[in-house]
Motif scaffolding. Structure first.
Motif, PDB file in Angstrom:
ATOM      1  N   ARG A  64     -22.501  12.435 -68.112  1.00  0.00           N
ATOM      2  CA  ARG A  64     -22.479  11.128 -69.332  1.00  0.00           C
ATOM      3  C   ARG A  64     -23.519  10.071 -68.735  1.00  0.00           C
ATOM      4  NH1 ARG A  64     -20.505   6.887 -67.409  1.00  0.00           N
ATOM      5  NH2 ARG A  64     -20.676   7.111 -64.992  1.00  0.00           N
ATOM      6  N   ARG A  65     -24.178  10.123 -67.103  1.00  0.00           N
ATOM      7  CA  ARG A  65     -24.404   9.113 -67.116  1.00  0.00           C
ATOM      8  C   ARG A  65     -26.208   9.604 -67.643  1.00  0.00           C
ATOM      9  NH1 ARG A  65     -24.225   9.189 -60.417  1.00  0.00           N
ATOM     10  NH2 ARG A  65     -21.723   8.201 -60.135  1.00  0.00           N
ATOM     11  N   ASP A  66     -26.441  10.545 -67.409  1.00  0.00           N
ATOM     12  CA  ASP A  66     -27.687  10.825 -68.254  1.00  0.00           C
ATOM     13  C   ASP A  66     -28.010  10.210 -70.111  1.00  0.00           C
ATOM     14  OD1 ASP A  66     -28.634  12.421 -65.555  1.00  0.00           O
ATOM     15  OD2 ASP A  66     -28.216  14.366 -66.888  1.00  0.00           O
ATOM     16  N   LEU A  67     -26.172  10.540 -70.925  1.00  0.00           N
ATOM     17  CA  LEU A  67     -26.337  10.378 -71.500  1.00  0.00           C
ATOM     18  C   LEU A  67     -26.434   9.360 -72.347  1.00  0.00           C
ATOM     19  CD1 LEU A  67     -23.976  13.169 -73.086  1.00  0.00           C
ATOM     20  CD2 LEU A  67     -26.189  13.103 -73.903  1.00  0.00           C
ATOM     21  N   ILE A 107     -32.234   3.785 -70.373  1.00  0.00           N
ATOM     22  CA  ILE A 107     -33.748   4.368 -69.989  1.00  0.00           C
ATOM     23  C   ILE A 107     -33.807   5.346 -70.326  1.00  0.00           C
ATOM     24  CG2 ILE A 107     -36.140   4.602 -68.484  1.00  0.00           C
ATOM     25  CD1 ILE A 107     -34.902   1.659 -67.093  1.00  0.00           C
ATOM     26  N   SER A 108     -34.397   5.844 -71.375  1.00  0.00           N
ATOM     27  CA  SER A 108     -34.555   7.534 -70.770  1.00  0.00           C
ATOM     28  C   SER A 108     -33.432   8.324 -71.325  1.00  0.00           C
ATOM     29  CB  SER A 108     -35.665   8.217 -70.137  1.00  0.00           C
ATOM     30  OG  SER A 108     -37.290   8.079 -70.457  1.00  0.00           O
ATOM     31  N   PRO A 109     -32.770   8.196 -71.870  1.00  0.00           N
ATOM     32  CA  PRO A 109     -31.381   9.213 -71.925  1.00  0.00           C
ATOM     33  C   PRO A 109     -31.477  10.216 -72.576  1.00  0.00           C
ATOM     34  CG  PRO A 109     -31.411   7.635 -74.102  1.00  0.00           C
ATOM     35  CD  PRO A 109     -32.493   7.083 -72.860  1.00  0.00           C
ATOM     36  N   LEU A 110     -30.677  11.472 -72.203  1.00  0.00           N
ATOM     37  CA  LEU A 110     -30.790  13.191 -72.833  1.00  0.00           C
ATOM     38  C   LEU A 110     -30.808  12.790 -74.281  1.00  0.00           C
ATOM     39  CD1 LEU A 110     -30.641  15.958 -72.198  1.00  0.00           C
ATOM     40  CD2 LEU A 110     -28.586  15.974 -72.038  1.00  0.00           C
TER      41      LEU A 110
END
Length: 221
Positions: free
Chosen positions: A182-185, A189-192
């Motif tokens: 959830r955090r990465d997506l 800034i620079s999401p997965l």
């Protein structure tokens, strides 16, 4: 496309436990390339922040830590923080979650992305992370995006933790992966993201040798 002195840049992106680290390491070994685990760099900074008692909200202290942090890789390819091998310390679940939080800060990403570009600019590298093909090296000659079934990812992560002496139930691991995803997506800034020209490789039913062979074959047209 720039001409690299040492070979091509291979960017391997994907979510946690999709197989990035081992795959990237073995691909680099097969090609005699440098392996750069960018996630370990963020975890090393998270480890430093935790040791220093600095919180995400303390902007001035974060900037001070960044200015003093020497995060690189030693001769054995292990992550080094201010001259100390911290590879055995940065895999803890709390450090991984903290790294995910701190990586949303523009100043943290700016510092570490600059370091990653410096390490990889001459080519002959395999970089793994979540934004390599989209942000760090959008001009990488080969971009791979690894995916895997959620259940398989959780079991892989559980085995990794067990190998380092940390026992968690499968449900606990699934919850941690879901929060990390959830955090990465969702980060601004620079999401997965999968780069438009990245080749997707589903590792769910592949052996490690099979996925390494696939990427090495793509690197050697």
């Amino acid at each position: 496309m720039p001409i690299r002195k040492r070979g091509i840049i291979i960017a391997i992106d994907g979510p946690t436990a999709s197989g990035k680290s081992t795959t990237a390491e073995r691909v680099a070994d097969r090609l005699c390339y440098l392996h750069i685990n960018t996630g370990a760099m963020y975890r090393a900074f998270a480890l430093l922040a935790k040791k220093s008692g600095v919180k995400k909200s303390e902007a001035d202290k974060i900037r001070e830590l960044l200015a003093s942090a020497d995060i690189t890789f030693n001769a054995a390819g292990k992550i080094s923080l201010n001259g100390e091998d911290v590879s055995s310390k940065v895999s803890a679940p709390d450090i991984a979650l903290l790294a995910s939080e701190l990586s949303t800060l523009p100043e943290v990403r700016e510092k570490l992305v600059a370091s990653q570009r410096e390490l990889g600019r001459d080519g002959g590298v395999v970089l793994e992370g979540r934004d390599i093909g989209t942000v760090v090296f959008p001009d990488a000659e080969l971009k791979i995006f690894l995916i895997a079934d959620q259940e398989i990812r959780a079991k892989r992560r559980q085995l990794e933790l067990a190998a380092s002496g940390r026992t968690l139930s499968l449900e606990e691991v699934k919850a941690q992966l879901a929060e990390r995803d959830r955090r990465d997506l969702e980060r601004e800034i620079s999401p997965l993201r999968k780069a438009p020209d990245a080749i997707e490789v589903d590792t769910s039913a592949l052996s490690m040798k099979e996925q390494v062979d696939r990427i090495v074959s793509l690197a050697r047209p």
